[in-house]
Design a protein around this motif. Structure first.
Motif, short mmCIF file in Angstrom:
data_model
loop_
_atom_site.label_atom_id
_atom_site.label_comp_id
_atom_site.label_asym_id
_atom_site.label_seq_id
_atom_site.Cartn_x
_atom_site.Cartn_y
_atom_site.Cartn_z
N THR A 76 15.13 -2.16 2.07
CA THR A 76 13.92 -2.96 1.88
C THR A 76 13.48 -3.52 3.23
O THR A 76 14.29 -4.08 3.96
CB THR A 76 14.16 -4.10 0.88
N VAL A 77 12.20 -3.32 3.55
CA VAL A 77 11.64 -3.71 4.83
C VAL A 77 10.41 -4.60 4.58
O VAL A 77 9.62 -4.32 3.68
CB VAL A 77 11.21 -2.46 5.64
N ASP A 78 10.27 -5.66 5.36
CA ASP A 78 9.09 -6.53 5.27
C ASP A 78 7.98 -5.93 6.14
O ASP A 78 8.18 -5.71 7.34
CB ASP A 78 9.41 -7.94 5.75
N LEU A 79 6.82 -5.65 5.53
CA LEU A 79 5.72 -4.98 6.21
C LEU A 79 4.40 -5.68 5.91
O LEU A 79 4.12 -6.01 4.76
CB LEU A 79 5.63 -3.52 5.76
N TRP A 80 3.58 -5.87 6.94
CA TRP A 80 2.27 -6.49 6.77
C TRP A 80 1.29 -5.49 6.16
O TRP A 80 1.44 -4.27 6.32
CB TRP A 80 1.76 -7.00 8.12
N GLU A 81 0.28 -6.03 5.50
CA GLU A 81 -0.68 -5.21 4.76
C GLU A 81 -1.35 -4.13 5.61
O GLU A 81 -1.56 -3.01 5.15
CB GLU A 81 -1.74 -6.12 4.14
N SER A 82 -1.67 -4.44 6.86
CA SER A 82 -2.36 -3.45 7.70
C SER A 82 -1.47 -2.27 8.07
O SER A 82 -1.96 -1.27 8.60
CB SER A 82 -2.90 -4.11 8.97
N TYR A 83 -0.18 -2.34 7.79
CA TYR A 83 0.73 -1.23 8.05
C TYR A 83 0.75 -0.23 6.89
O TYR A 83 1.38 0.83 7.00
CB TYR A 83 2.17 -1.71 8.22
N LEU A 84 0.09 -0.57 5.77
CA LEU A 84 0.26 0.19 4.53
C LEU A 84 -1.03 0.83 4.04
O LEU A 84 -2.12 0.30 4.27
CB LEU A 84 0.77 -0.76 3.44
N ASP A 85 -0.87 1.94 3.32
CA ASP A 85 -1.95 2.58 2.58
C ASP A 85 -1.44 2.82 1.16
O ASP A 85 -0.27 3.17 0.97
CB ASP A 85 -2.33 3.94 3.19
N ARG A 86 -2.32 2.68 0.19
CA ARG A 86 -1.96 2.98 -1.20
C ARG A 86 -1.81 4.49 -1.36
O ARG A 86 -2.57 5.26 -0.77
CB ARG A 86 -3.02 2.45 -2.17
N THR A 87 -0.81 4.93 -2.14
CA THR A 87 -0.63 6.38 -2.36
C THR A 87 -1.33 6.81 -3.62
O THR A 87 -1.68 6.01 -4.45
CB THR A 87 0.85 6.75 -2.46
#
Length: 87
Positions: A76-87
């Protein structure tokens, strides 16, 4: 965009030429949001001397076998929203 727990997200694969808190081993991989951890300054901006954006940080769980090809555990990694895209 917000990601409720259970959302499948893909970590953006980029390799920026500046500081980032995105671990290289999760870039481009798909995981599952476990929880939203609140809104916090994006550390990449602070490290670059920029006014920090305030974004939601998420706990995102990845299967070890998806990351490294073996293992029966999760990471489990803590990631900010701008690092992510919905699949």
């Amino acid at each position: 965009m917000s990601y409720p727990a259970g959302s499948r997200v893909r970590v953006r694969p980029g390799d920026p030429d500046h500081h980032t808190r995105v671990p290289r081993y999760v870039r481009g991989h798909t995981g599952e949001v476990v929880a939203a951890l609140g809104r916090w300054p994006v550390p990449d901006d602070s490290a670059r001397g920029l006014p920090p954006r305030i974004e939601t940080c998420y706990a995102v769980r990845f299967s070890a076998v998806d990351l490294w090809g073996s293992g029966d555990h999760t990471v489990t990694v803590d990631l900010w929203e701008s690092y992510l895209d919905r699949t």
